[in-house]
Design a protein around this motif. Sequence first.
Motif, PDB file in Angstrom:
ATOM      1  N   THR A  84       0.819  -1.216   0.000  1.00 39.50           N
ATOM      2  CA  THR A  84       0.000   0.000   0.000  1.00 39.50           C
ATOM      3  C   THR A  84       0.852   1.265   0.000  1.00 39.50           C
ATOM      4  N   GLY A  85       2.095   1.149  -0.462  1.00 39.13           N
ATOM      5  CA  GLY A  85       2.909   2.348  -0.599  1.00 39.13           C
ATOM      6  C   GLY A  85       4.266   2.265   0.071  1.00 39.13           C
ATOM      7  N   LEU A  86       4.374   1.457   1.112  1.00 40.60           N
ATOM      8  CA  LEU A  86       5.667   1.305   1.786  1.00 40.60           C
ATOM      9  C   LEU A  86       6.291  -0.027   1.372  1.00 40.60           C
ATOM     10  N   ASP A  87       6.053  -0.398   0.146  1.00 39.32           N
ATOM     11  CA  ASP A  87       6.492  -1.681  -0.394  1.00 39.32           C
ATOM     12  C   ASP A  87       8.000  -1.852  -0.228  1.00 39.32           C
ATOM     13  N   GLY A  88       8.411  -2.954   0.386  1.00 39.66           N
ATOM     14  CA  GLY A  88       9.825  -3.286   0.497  1.00 39.66           C
ATOM     15  C   GLY A  88      10.491  -2.863   1.785  1.00 39.66           C
ATOM     16  N   HIS A  89       9.820  -2.090   2.620  1.00 35.51           N
ATOM     17  CA  HIS A  89      10.502  -1.576   3.821  1.00 35.51           C
ATOM     18  C   HIS A  89      10.867  -2.698   4.788  1.00 35.51           C
ATOM     19  N   THR A  90      10.112  -3.790   4.816  1.00 39.13           N
ATOM     20  CA  THR A  90      10.348  -4.848   5.795  1.00 39.13           C
ATOM     21  C   THR A  90      11.634  -5.618   5.509  1.00 39.13           C
ATOM     22  N   LEU A  91      12.007  -5.749   4.242  1.00 40.28           N
ATOM     23  CA  LEU A  91      13.142  -6.609   3.890  1.00 40.28           C
ATOM     24  C   LEU A  91      14.439  -6.143   4.536  1.00 40.28           C
ATOM     25  N   GLY A  92      14.656  -4.834   4.621  1.00 43.09           N
ATOM     26  CA  GLY A  92      15.880  -4.348   5.258  1.00 43.09           C
ATOM     27  C   GLY A  92      15.952  -4.755   6.712  1.00 43.09           C
ATOM     28  N   HIS A  93      14.841  -4.604   7.451  1.00 40.29           N
ATOM     29  CA  HIS A  93      14.789  -5.052   8.842  1.00 40.29           C
ATOM     30  C   HIS A  93      15.048  -6.554   8.928  1.00 40.29           C
ATOM     31  N   TYR A  94      14.426  -7.295   8.038  1.00 38.60           N
ATOM     32  CA  TYR A  94      14.565  -8.756   7.980  1.00 38.60           C
ATOM     33  C   TYR A  94      16.029  -9.137   7.813  1.00 38.60           C
ATOM     34  N   LEU A  95      16.719  -8.452   6.914  1.00 34.85           N
ATOM     35  CA  LEU A  95      18.136  -8.738   6.677  1.00 34.85           C
ATOM     36  C   LEU A  95      18.990  -8.347   7.884  1.00 34.85           C
ATOM     37  N   SER A  96      18.664  -7.216   8.509  1.00 35.71           N
ATOM     38  CA  SER A  96      19.390  -6.803   9.723  1.00 35.71           C
ATOM     39  C   SER A  96      19.195  -7.814  10.840  1.00 35.71           C
ATOM     40  N   ALA A  97      17.949  -8.243  11.046  1.00 33.91           N
ATOM     41  CA  ALA A  97      17.651  -9.192  12.126  1.00 33.91           C
ATOM     42  C   ALA A  97      18.368 -10.515  11.898  1.00 33.91           C
ATOM     43  N   LEU A  98      18.301 -11.011  10.681  1.00 38.63           N
ATOM     44  CA  LEU A  98      19.001 -12.262  10.367  1.00 38.63           C
ATOM     45  C   LEU A  98      20.500 -12.137  10.599  1.00 38.63           C
TER      46      LEU A  98
END
Length: 792
Positions: A84-98
């Motif tokens: 809905t507009g913030l497409d892709g923002h989660t992946l960076g957090h996901y990569l940091s957490a991993l």
Amino acid sequence: MQHTYLKSLWLGLGLFCAVHTTAQESVALFPLNQVTVTSGVFKDAALTDFNYIQDLNPDRLLNPFLREAGLKPKAESYTNWENTGLDGHTLGHYLSALSMYYASTKDTKANALIIYVLAELQKVQQANGNGYIGGIPESNTLWSEIKQGHINAGSFSLNDKWVPLYNIHKTFAGLKDAWVFAEKPEAKTMLIALTDWFIGVTKNLSESQIQDMLRSEHGGLNEVFADVYQISGEKKYLDLAKRFSEQALLNPLSANQDVLTGMHANTQIPKFIGFERISQLDHDQKYHQSALNFFNNVVNQRTLSIGGNSVREHFNPIDDFSEVLSGEQGPETCNTYNMLKLSKMLFEDTANSGYIDFYERGLYNHILSSQNPKGGFVYFTPMRPGHYRVYSQPETSFWCCVGSGMENHTKYNELIYAKHKDALYVNLFIPSQVSWNEKGATLTQNTDFPEVPSTELVWSSKKNVQTTLMLRYPEWVTAGTLKLYLNGKLQNIAGTPGSYIPIRRIWKNGDTIKMEVPMHLSVEDIPDQSGYVSVKYGPIVLAAVTGDANQDGLFADDSRGGHVASGPFLPLTESPMFVTEKNENILNKIKAVSGKPLEFSAEDLIQPSAYKHLILQPFYKIHEKRYAIYFKKESPRGLEKMQQTLAEKQKAEAYLRTITVDFIAPGEQQPESDHGIESNQSHTGVNQNRHWRDATGWFSYQLKNNDKAAKALRVTYFGKDANRNFKILINGKQIANPKLKGGKGDVFFDVDYEIPADLAKSSDILKLRFEAELGSVTAGIYGVRLINVAID
């Protein structure tokens, strides 16, 4: 060898000979791969977090990146904020957490996911051909407009996109963490190429254009650019970090001017983290002073007992916490995630244990409590007595606090220990082991803290080592009560609460220290001193379960408002209170429950009588329940008057909730984003601590007309707004043509506008538009409420 992320990041590792930068070092943190959390609630929380992460499909998170690069996605995108507009923002957090989890545990599953995601992002960067990696919708158009100097910035948008600078910051940060923590060289290569692309997009923009862009939420771009400077040693990245530092915040806070009230809290905190990072690398006192003044302001004047801050994501007035206590949108977890990051950096610069005291407060009472032990993260933690929290689900929820939440529980080992030359600092009482490679030694901490107020430290080394252990004397320990035993012998110590106890000796294998850190009950007033108090035991905030009924939306769906606990309120007049004579010490009426550490009763203190048997227990242990953290403190004589006043207020509030179909707080980020804000030549601001939006053009929202129940629109104005001529339209049809003269004075007032029945019944979504007449401006709109009652 892991690349240590701290002020001494990458220095002294013998890997980057071109790096000539130095940091203003006081202490350094140990790399995550040298500290292991061995047992207890924090280890359990990390495992719960990783299980949640594994439930996510990386191909769904990668969808926006592949799409924007013209590649075919392997799976459908997730919903909620992800489409809905913030497409892709989660992946960076996901990569940091991993990356942090892998550094901390060497888990092979985490490593495999990191390798896979980076390989896919390499394909994206190669397909784009210019260094870009991003999932922002219509990326090419957006960045082309910006490169050409076409900038339309608002607090929550940039060129009609939902905070794209904030979004892409998560990608920068994820790549940086994959290099720093997971040691993936391809991440470093991609990070530098992405930063060079960003320089290319923005190099021809003027300083005023850059500062205009920075009005839009942009996360910690200045911090990550400073990190790239230290990674590469190239000054152009430090220059970029300074260029993307917002002067409208840097300047007043460096002069200790408080301009924070009404600001979107988590938009601001990362900026100051970036200021401090620049200061660490460039020794710029102005940047450091700004970060320090900001931290002191927020912690000392705006922070609640759990370590969190804000209401509805915004900084409330320092002398009025009434909205914090009355609403369902209390402290946001992202805020504390970032405040702990800032406190960690300030500790690195100073070795001041006060920063650890704050870090410990936020760690136990907000961060640890923000994850359900069965999985799921919390966005808002309501402070309203008797309310509850909502938990995310892997398939539905992609809020900012899910992204930072995935990171929170992977790095509990980051600040337990620190070092400086031949001194090792013990900061937190968490069961763990640290490998001090320079000394050929390990230190093992065995503890059941906070259930048992003590800890044991065991030294292991093949050779005897002369060095100093710096043992934290917490500020919550009463002076003179801390006891320290070395190999079973009680030691004379000169330390005081809020300092470190230095123990220097030649350490031998098997040497043991035992510290007893007695905890005691304390009462902490809410910052505005309005009569609400919170109870703590040592650093642990105690709360009480008030029930479990009507927790609507306890586990979130994928709706835009799914993160808000929108169930019915417990009336404040019926919430548990502390009733005692004014001069009587509340603590005398709180008693420990026999055989149950960290549990207390207050039967002679709590009213109404229905709650007299409540148990005060650590807030971090309460889940899927309604709870009370703050208790109104009243005398028997004042109780009746207070209840009468509250009852009248609550009656009005309850009626308003009954007639409300939908509500928007204009000028506030999430409510506007949740209602599809669109605008042209529109502006926002704060007046008397209330947010507004107006326009010389127009702005619009999508109102949720549930059950097609709307009958009227209630709009809140300010009495002094003059010469404001505008139209109000719903679904393209004009329903009103207000002309405000400014004659009502210094007050806020409501006007109700009838919605034609055929229009109200036409759709579950009503598009509301405020449009200025030619040469005029709309009124400042302070509130928009869709109501289900007809106008008299």
